[in-house]
Write an enzyme that holds these catalytic residues in place. Structure first.
Site, PDB file in Angstrom:
ATOM      1  N   LEU A 164       9.587  -5.388   0.369  1.00 47.38           N
ATOM      2  CA  LEU A 164      10.222  -4.382  -0.470  1.00 47.38           C
ATOM      3  C   LEU A 164      10.627  -3.192   0.392  1.00 47.38           C
ATOM      4  O   LEU A 164       9.776  -2.585   1.047  1.00 47.38           O
ATOM      5  CB  LEU A 164       9.260  -3.892  -1.555  1.00 47.38           C
ATOM      6  CG  LEU A 164       8.786  -4.870  -2.629  1.00 47.38           C
ATOM      7  CD1 LEU A 164       7.757  -5.854  -2.090  1.00 47.38           C
ATOM      8  CD2 LEU A 164       8.168  -4.096  -3.800  1.00 47.38           C
TER       9      LEU A 164
ATOM     10  N   PHE B 126       6.102   3.240  -1.898  1.00 46.94           N
ATOM     11  CA  PHE B 126       6.966   3.185  -0.716  1.00 46.94           C
ATOM     12  C   PHE B 126       6.941   1.800  -0.059  1.00 46.94           C
ATOM     13  O   PHE B 126       6.391   0.859  -0.606  1.00 46.94           O
ATOM     14  CB  PHE B 126       6.652   4.316   0.252  1.00 46.94           C
ATOM     15  CG  PHE B 126       6.642   5.658  -0.433  1.00 46.94           C
ATOM     16  CD1 PHE B 126       7.814   6.195  -0.954  1.00 46.94           C
ATOM     17  CD2 PHE B 126       5.462   6.361  -0.613  1.00 46.94           C
ATOM     18  CE1 PHE B 126       7.808   7.409  -1.613  1.00 46.94           C
ATOM     19  CE2 PHE B 126       5.449   7.586  -1.265  1.00 46.94           C
ATOM     20  CZ  PHE B 126       6.634   8.104  -1.769  1.00 46.94           C
ATOM     21  N   GLY B 127       7.600   1.640   1.109  1.00 47.72           N
ATOM     22  CA  GLY B 127       7.852   0.328   1.693  1.00 47.72           C
ATOM     23  C   GLY B 127       6.616  -0.551   1.749  1.00 47.72           C
ATOM     24  O   GLY B 127       5.561  -0.118   2.176  1.00 47.72           O
ATOM     25  N   SER B 128       6.718  -1.802   1.322  1.00 47.45           N
ATOM     26  CA  SER B 128       5.535  -2.623   1.166  1.00 47.45           C
ATOM     27  C   SER B 128       5.914  -4.103   1.113  1.00 47.45           C
ATOM     28  O   SER B 128       7.053  -4.495   1.347  1.00 47.45           O
ATOM     29  CB  SER B 128       4.791  -2.215  -0.109  1.00 47.45           C
ATOM     30  OG  SER B 128       5.692  -2.180  -1.200  1.00 47.45           O
ATOM     31  N   ARG B 129       4.930  -4.928   0.751  1.00 48.52           N
ATOM     32  CA  ARG B 129       5.118  -6.372   0.738  1.00 48.52           C
ATOM     33  C   ARG B 129       4.207  -6.988  -0.318  1.00 48.52           C
ATOM     34  O   ARG B 129       3.115  -6.473  -0.591  1.00 48.52           O
ATOM     35  CB  ARG B 129       4.784  -6.922   2.123  1.00 48.52           C
ATOM     36  CG  ARG B 129       4.730  -8.418   2.266  1.00 48.52           C
ATOM     37  CD  ARG B 129       4.584  -8.743   3.738  1.00 48.52           C
ATOM     38  NE  ARG B 129       4.138 -10.102   3.958  1.00 48.52           N
ATOM     39  CZ  ARG B 129       4.071 -10.655   5.163  1.00 48.52           C
ATOM     40  NH1 ARG B 129       4.397  -9.962   6.233  1.00 48.52           N
ATOM     41  NH2 ARG B 129       3.656 -11.901   5.306  1.00 48.52           N
TER      42      ARG B 129
END
EC number: 4.1.1.65
Length: 213
Positions: free
Chosen positions: A89, A176-179
């Protein structure tokens, strides 16, 4: 908007108002900042496909890896290689997570860790994460792991062991940016490919095996 984002949006709005009151400037920048923060925590309506025996994507994003791996020990799944689909993401994607199949939550396990870039394969083992073990209504088990990324600093999970859940419903959030990794039972047929865009609660990740197959 996901409830987890409301305090941050309010905080940005208050900060912008204070800057405006003190300096007489920053109204436009403050409005943009508050709007961008609200957009990050958006929780759009999704319509699940009318299909049985499938696992839906738990997140919006891009398929980063599709591989057979050992599941993490906290999921308490059989220690044999099984399909894993990892979705990355970016900060522009919807960051709420959704349940991949109808069923019941068996376990929720949080693990502290590092904050490596979520697009690295080792992020699945090294980064802060929250694992969800789900038993579907057909009796198969799968895992969903929220993984913090380089900028992420909080994982939110709104379900507990014993919770009855439905495919496509929102259950958590990563800031925020992640997986998000989905661990599928052996015998599943993965239906997505690396580089493909996914829509949480709508994109079919895999066809699941029937119980005992």
């Amino acid at each position: 908007m996901h409830p987890g984002g409301r305090p941050l949006v309010a905080g940005v709005a208050v900060a912008a108002a204070l800057v405006r009151a003190v300096t007489g400037r920053g109204a436009v920048a403050g409005a943009i900042a508050a709007g961008a923060t609200a957009a990050f925590f958006r929780n759009p309506r999704r319509v699940r496909p009318p299909l049985d025996g499938v696992a839906l994507s738990a997140a919006d994003g891009t398929v980063a890896t599709v591989s057979d791996v050992l599941p993490p020990p906290e999921l308490d799944l059989p220690r044999i290689a099984a399909p894993r689909v990892s979705v990355f993401l970016s900060v522009l994607d919807v960051h709420v997570q959704r349940i991949p199949a109808d069923g019941r939550v068996l376990a929720v396990e949080y693990r502290p860790g590092r904050f490596l870039s979520a697009d690295l394969d080792k992020a699945s083992e090294d980064n802060e994460r929250n694992a969800l073990l789900l038993e579907t209504t057909t009796g198969v088990r799968l895992g969903v792991v929220q993984i913090a990324g380089l900028l992420a600093r909080r994982i939110v999970c709104d379900v507990r062991p014993g919770t009855e859940v439905a495919a496509g419903e929102t259950y958590g959030l990563i800031r925020f940016g992640s997986r998000v990794d989905v661990y599928l039972p052996p015998g599943s047929r993965v239906t997505v490919a690396v580089g493909q865009r996914t829509i949480g609660g709508e994109t079919v990740l895999a066809e699941l095996p029937t119980r005992g197959s």
